[in-house]
Design a protein around this motif. Structure first.
Motif, PDB file in Angstrom:
ATOM      1  N   ILE A 173     -30.906   4.494 -31.101  1.00  0.00           N
ATOM      2  CA  ILE A 173     -31.749   5.485 -30.416  1.00  0.00           C
ATOM      3  C   ILE A 173     -31.286   5.628 -28.967  1.00  0.00           C
ATOM      4  O   ILE A 173     -31.167   4.641 -28.240  1.00  0.00           O
ATOM      5  N   CYS A 174     -31.040   6.867 -28.542  1.00  0.00           N
ATOM      6  CA  CYS A 174     -30.648   7.153 -27.169  1.00  0.00           C
ATOM      7  C   CYS A 174     -31.764   7.979 -26.503  1.00  0.00           C
ATOM      8  O   CYS A 174     -32.106   9.060 -26.984  1.00  0.00           O
ATOM      9  N   ILE A 175     -32.312   7.452 -25.418  1.00  0.00           N
ATOM     10  CA  ILE A 175     -33.464   8.074 -24.744  1.00  0.00           C
ATOM     11  C   ILE A 175     -33.069   8.428 -23.324  1.00  0.00           C
ATOM     12  O   ILE A 175     -32.621   7.568 -22.566  1.00  0.00           O
ATOM     13  N   CYS A 176     -33.232   9.693 -22.972  1.00  0.00           N
ATOM     14  CA  CYS A 176     -32.950  10.134 -21.600  1.00  0.00           C
ATOM     15  C   CYS A 176     -34.143  10.938 -21.099  1.00  0.00           C
ATOM     16  O   CYS A 176     -34.636  11.816 -21.798  1.00  0.00           O
ATOM     17  N   ALA A 177     -34.604  10.636 -19.880  1.00  0.00           N
ATOM     18  CA  ALA A 177     -35.734  11.355 -19.308  1.00  0.00           C
ATOM     19  C   ALA A 177     -35.482  11.622 -17.831  1.00  0.00           C
ATOM     20  O   ALA A 177     -35.092  10.716 -17.088  1.00  0.00           O
ATOM     21  N   ASP A 178     -35.653  12.876 -17.428  1.00  0.00           N
ATOM     22  CA  ASP A 178     -35.506  13.224 -16.022  1.00  0.00           C
ATOM     23  C   ASP A 178     -36.578  12.486 -15.214  1.00  0.00           C
ATOM     24  O   ASP A 178     -37.750  12.499 -15.574  1.00  0.00           O
ATOM     25  N   THR A 179     -36.193  11.868 -14.115  1.00  0.00           N
ATOM     26  CA  THR A 179     -37.136  11.080 -13.322  1.00  0.00           C
ATOM     27  C   THR A 179     -38.210  11.935 -12.662  1.00  0.00           C
ATOM     28  O   THR A 179     -39.248  11.433 -12.264  1.00  0.00           O
ATOM     29  N   LEU A 180     -37.951  13.244 -12.565  1.00  0.00           N
ATOM     30  CA  LEU A 180     -38.990  14.134 -12.026  1.00  0.00           C
ATOM     31  C   LEU A 180     -40.297  14.001 -12.789  1.00  0.00           C
ATOM     32  O   LEU A 180     -41.376  14.172 -12.240  1.00  0.00           O
ATOM     33  N   SER A 201     -15.608   2.501 -36.022  1.00  0.00           N
ATOM     34  CA  SER A 201     -14.954   3.003 -34.811  1.00  0.00           C
ATOM     35  C   SER A 201     -15.361   4.451 -34.525  1.00  0.00           C
ATOM     36  O   SER A 201     -15.525   4.841 -33.360  1.00  0.00           O
ATOM     37  N   GLU A 202     -15.534   5.237 -35.588  1.00  0.00           N
ATOM     38  CA  GLU A 202     -15.956   6.627 -35.423  1.00  0.00           C
ATOM     39  C   GLU A 202     -17.395   6.705 -34.916  1.00  0.00           C
ATOM     40  O   GLU A 202     -17.727   7.544 -34.067  1.00  0.00           O
ATOM     41  N   LYS A 203     -18.254   5.829 -35.451  1.00  0.00           N
ATOM     42  CA  LYS A 203     -19.649   5.784 -34.981  1.00  0.00           C
ATOM     43  C   LYS A 203     -19.706   5.483 -33.488  1.00  0.00           C
ATOM     44  O   LYS A 203     -20.436   6.130 -32.728  1.00  0.00           O
ATOM     45  N   LYS A 231     -20.436   7.070 -27.813  1.00  0.00           N
ATOM     46  CA  LYS A 231     -19.803   7.075 -26.487  1.00  0.00           C
ATOM     47  C   LYS A 231     -19.740   8.489 -25.923  1.00  0.00           C
ATOM     48  O   LYS A 231     -20.014   8.710 -24.732  1.00  0.00           O
ATOM     49  N   LYS A 232     -19.379   9.474 -26.756  1.00  0.00           N
ATOM     50  CA  LYS A 232     -19.299  10.862 -26.305  1.00  0.00           C
ATOM     51  C   LYS A 232     -20.669  11.381 -25.883  1.00  0.00           C
ATOM     52  O   LYS A 232     -20.794  12.120 -24.903  1.00  0.00           O
ATOM     53  N   HIS A 233     -21.694  10.990 -26.640  1.00  0.00           N
ATOM     54  CA  HIS A 233     -23.054  11.404 -26.267  1.00  0.00           C
ATOM     55  C   HIS A 233     -23.437  10.792 -24.922  1.00  0.00           C
ATOM     56  O   HIS A 233     -24.025  11.473 -24.069  1.00  0.00           O
ATOM     57  N   ARG A 234     -23.101   9.537 -24.725  1.00  0.00           N
ATOM     58  CA  ARG A 234     -23.410   8.851 -23.473  1.00  0.00           C
ATOM     59  C   ARG A 234     -22.712   9.544 -22.296  1.00  0.00           C
ATOM     60  O   ARG A 234     -23.303   9.736 -21.228  1.00  0.00           O
ATOM     61  N   GLU A 235     -21.460   9.919 -22.490  1.00  0.00           N
ATOM     62  CA  GLU A 235     -20.711  10.608 -21.436  1.00  0.00           C
ATOM     63  C   GLU A 235     -21.297  11.990 -21.165  1.00  0.00           C
ATOM     64  O   GLU A 235     -21.347  12.436 -20.011  1.00  0.00           O
ATOM     65  N   PHE A 236     -21.760  12.658 -22.224  1.00  0.00           N
ATOM     66  CA  PHE A 236     -22.382  13.971 -22.058  1.00  0.00           C
ATOM     67  C   PHE A 236     -23.656  13.863 -21.220  1.00  0.00           C
ATOM     68  O   PHE A 236     -23.870  14.630 -20.272  1.00  0.00           O
TER      69      PHE A 236
END
Length: 244
Positions: free
Chosen positions: A237-244, A197-199, A204-209
């Motif tokens: 693995i969480c991957i985020c990339a600016d579409t620019l 549950s902690e994981k 979830k907090k990272h996703r909201e950030f």
């Protein structure tokens, strides 16, 4: 629901006269959901639209190994006319030769203009607009048994190969490739000693950030990759990339 052309009150039926016409009839009937299509029946009279037109041109490309543009399809909007285009080898307008684009490697690291789409993305970040203040980016989550060090090495090879992954944006009007950048290191967040549950809460907090985050487009990198270490070799693995 497959309709019969007889129920569509069109002119007299004309059967296909060769193999190309027969194959086209089959394609049209499957895509349009209409049976008993004649070779003189017009595409739009059969209920065709732009989406179905694209589906048919793709099927033609696969079946006959020729390309037919949407403009040519509209001009040749019966099976009889379209068969002649295919028999002639496809759409001549798609065979035009265009000037070759030659990379300007000498000025590769000099600033250059934004594309129209990039300008739109940057304007969307501006809070002055009623629905502005929002960055456009792509986000992906992947869970599995992953060798993060190998992934990190592969990622840096991709960054080295593709200059757009080394891009920054200057004063909202230009972009620039960086010649030298530090080795990108995927951040590993160790969650192995946490309860499930902690994981889930940490992720979830990272996703909201990330959902409310905006990259500083004047600084590299314009992407973020984190590896949440769940257990043994299992990572999230969480991957985020600016579409620019």
């Amino acid at each position: 629901v497959r309709l019969s052309r007889k129920n569509l009150h069109r002119e007299s039926y004309t059967a296909p006269g060769n193999e190309i016409e027969s194959k086209l009839v089959k394609i049209w009937e499957e895509v349009l959901g209409v049976i008993d299509i004649g070779i003189k029946d017009r595409f739009f009279d059969l209920g065709g639209d732009s989406i179905l037109m694209i589906q048919i041109t793709i099927r033609i490309s696969v079946e006959f190994n020729v390309e037919v543009s949407l403009r040519k399809f509209i001009q040749s909007n019966t099976i009889e006319k379209l068969a002649k285009v295919i028999e002639a080898g496809g759409d001549d307008t798609l065979k035009e030769s265009y000037p070759q684009i030659i990379p300007d490697r000498e000025n590769m690291y000099e600033p250059f203009p934004l594309t129209e789409v990039q300008k739109s993305y940057i304007l969307g970040r501006n809070n002055a607009f009623e629905i502005g203040g929002i960055a456009t980016y792509g986000y992906e989550e992947i869970e599995g048994d992953i060798d993060v060090e190998r992934l990190n090495m592969a990622l840096n090879k991709v960054i080295e190969r593709h200059p757009m992954l080394r891009a920054v944006f200057l004063n909202n009007i230009e972009q620039k490739f960086l010649d030298y950048i530090p080795y990108y290191k995927i951040e590993i967040v160790d969650l192995r000693n946490m309860a499930e549950s902690e994981k889930s809460m940490v992720i979830k907090k990272h996703r909201e950030f990330i959902n409310n985050y905006q990259f500083d487009i004047e600084k590299w990198p314009l992407f973020d990759i984190k590896a949440f270490w769940l257990k043994e070799n299992n990572y999230y693995i969480c991957i985020c990339a600016d579409t620019l």
